[in-house]
Scaffold this active site. Structure first.
Site, short mmCIF file in Angstrom:
data_model
loop_
_atom_site.label_atom_id
_atom_site.label_comp_id
_atom_site.label_asym_id
_atom_site.label_seq_id
_atom_site.Cartn_x
_atom_site.Cartn_y
_atom_site.Cartn_z
N ASP A 1 17.06 11.79 -25.48
CA ASP A 1 15.94 13.24 -25.34
C ASP A 1 16.33 14.09 -24.21
OD1 ASP A 1 13.48 14.28 -25.66
OD2 ASP A 1 13.31 13.63 -23.38
N ARG B 1 17.47 22.02 -27.44
CA ARG B 1 16.00 22.83 -27.84
C ARG B 1 15.55 23.98 -27.27
NH1 ARG B 1 12.29 18.20 -27.88
NH2 ARG B 1 10.58 19.89 -29.03
N SER C 1 10.25 13.37 -28.88
CA SER C 1 10.63 13.60 -27.42
C SER C 1 9.60 12.86 -26.38
CB SER C 1 10.53 15.07 -27.27
OG SER C 1 10.75 15.22 -25.88
N HIS D 1 0.75 11.94 -20.14
CA HIS D 1 1.72 13.21 -20.52
C HIS D 1 1.14 14.14 -21.22
CE1 HIS D 1 6.26 14.02 -20.47
NE2 HIS D 1 5.77 14.74 -21.68
N LYS E 1 10.47 8.77 -24.27
CA LYS E 1 10.41 8.68 -22.84
C LYS E 1 9.18 7.50 -22.42
CE LYS E 1 10.05 13.09 -22.19
NZ LYS E 1 10.47 14.27 -22.50
N1 URA Z 1 7.46 17.50 -23.57
C1 URA Z 1 8.34 16.83 -23.78
O1 URA Z 1 8.59 15.89 -23.12
N2 URA Z 1 8.92 17.05 -24.69
C2 URA Z 1 8.77 18.31 -25.72
O2 URA Z 1 9.27 18.42 -26.71
C3 URA Z 1 7.68 18.92 -25.36
C4 URA Z 1 6.97 18.75 -24.32
#
Ligand code: URA
Length: 441
Positions: A161, A168, A183, A82, A187
């Site tokens: 989220d 956000r 965040s 990620h 996930k």
């Molecule tokens: N990627 C995400 O999943 N969340 C964030 O807050 C920033 C980048």
């Protein structure tokens, strides 16, 4: 418990308890706490920050706000990757097929664009027929069969989220360490991978502008992942210029295909090899970075990564022929070269501005419900340190609308700084952060 008191406590700089954080997250998820109170809390967090205990509590409350994906039916060590968000970052489309071609199961939930940054799900949707929503059964079946599936965040995976991400995005509360860490990690924890490789961006196109902030964010995420029993490692990489040369959804898929064909830009290739090698190590398929990189290089040379990309596209209903013919991707109707008015060396590229130019052209969302134009974007012809002559092409804009083109063009001009003296090339991979600490790359 009252939401008003929780907002005031954070506004005044005090630590929130696990119960208070969980109350806010649950109430937001079930709709009993309105957007405006959560927005106020996010702004209070933005200014006052959260300590490690609070960040972990927020992560866990969001991870448990919906279903936890059970990937036990997938054989092998599942490794997820990620990024914290960048401009021109199409590494998932390169790394995924490379490691899957080596037998590592890639079961990935990706996001859409956020702020000035792009998202893998939007990029994949530029392939005709490609489905980014699959049932859990299909998702697992594809990973077992071809070792790779990438889908959007399902409605009930970390739904807190999902709602917070959208809020956000429109309340200027994205670029906060605790909010980004919770965040991403909520996930990752909910989506069931055994190991996580994080790409933490730093620089003008990243949410974390300084190397120190990026290292702090990486440390926090590694700590959360390790604490949740997942082997977690983070690479801090440069986002002071876009990654690769293409910015824009279909343009980035095109560049990913070229890269899988062995004709990719050097920086995209390098970062893909580094992230992929750490994924191989986590999956027990390589003992060292060098060995991992060598194996990945072979997947490019023998075309097994490109073939895997085709298999993956077809398994999700897309037109696999794009790997042979990128003309099948959506194309913009206006192509305009931007000419440099001076000679010299590229000193600076304001990368979030490049992301904004793509957004202005229609490649990103201005509101939560905007439809995006998959064909538009920018092609960078010069990167930091490159020599440019007067009247040489510095970038090409792909657009569909003259008004948008005009606004994009004005903004693009301001994104570059040219120096008369030579400028050093930038270092791409800067730090590697593991549970044992931070090491310079
Ligand atoms: N990627 C995400 O999943 N969340 C964030 O807050 C920033 C980048």
């Amino acid at each position: 418990m009252r939401m008003y008191d929780i907002i005031m406590k954070k506004r005044n700089g005090h630590e929130l308890s696990e119960e208070e954080i969980s109350f806010a997250v649950q109430g937001f998820t079930d709709g009993s706490i309105p957007d405006y109170q959560i927005s106020a809390l996010m702004m209070a967090v933005y200014f006052q920050g959260m300590n490690e205990k609070e960040t972990i509590a927020l992560t866990m409350a969001m991870a448990h706000s919906g279903d936890l994906l059970d990937l036990s039916a997938v054989e092998g060590i599942k490794v997820d990757k990620h990024s914290t968000g960048g401009v021109g970052d199409k590494t998932s489309l390169v790394v995924g097929p490379m490691v899957a071609a080596l037998g590592v199961p890639v079961a990935k939930m990706s996001g859409r664009g956020l702020g000035h940054t792009g998202g893998t799900i939007d990029k994949l949707e530029s392939i005709s027929g490609f489905q980014t929503t699959l049932s859990t059964e299909n998702f697992i079946e594809n990973v077992n069969k071809i070792h790779m599936s990438i889908v959007g965040q399902t409605a009930n995976l970390a739904p807190a989220d999902k709602k917070l991400y959208a809020l956000r995005d429109v309340t200027a509360t994205v670029d906060n360490l605790s909010l980004i860490a919770s965040s991403i990690m909520s996930k990752k924890i909910a989506s069931g991978a055994d190991a996580i490789v994080l790409d933490v961006k730093t620089g003008s196109g990243a949410f974390m502008k300084t190397e120190k902030d990026a290292i702090d964010l990486a440390r926090e995420m590694v700590k959360i992942g390790t604490g949740a029993g997942k082997d977690t490692i983070a690479v801090v990489s440069n986002m002071d210029q876009p990654l690769g040369n293409m910015v824009g959804n279909a343009l980035e898929v095109k560049e990913a295909v070229e890269t899988l064909n062995g004709n990719g830009p050097e920086d995209l290739m390098e970062l893909s090899y580094v992230l992929g090698a750490y994924m191989l190590i986590a999956a027990g398929k390589a003992d060292s970075l060098e060995e991992g990189m060598e194996k990945l290089r072979e997947t490019i040379e023998n075309k097994s990564a490109l073939n895997k990309f085709r298999e993956f596209i077809e398994a999700q209903g897309g037109d696999g022929a794009v790997v042979e013919n990128t003309d099948l991707l959506p194309k913009a109707s206006i192509v305009m070269d931007i000419i440099s008015e001076e000679a010299g060396f590229i000193k600076r590229i304001d990368t979030s501005e490049i992301g904004m130019v793509s957004l202005i052209l229609g490649g990103g969302r201005e509101t939560k419900d905007s439809e995006i134009d998959l064909s538009v974007g920018i092609e960078l012809k010069k990167k930091i340190g490159d020599r440019i002559e007067k009247e040489e092409v510095i970038a090409t804009i792909y657009a569909n609308d003259l008004e948008r083109l005009k606004a994009a063009r004005e903004r693009l001009d301001l994104a570059y700084e040219i120096s008369v003296t030579p400028v050093n090339k930038q270092q791409l991979v800067k730090w590697v952060i593991s549970k044992n600490g931070a090491k310079k790359y």
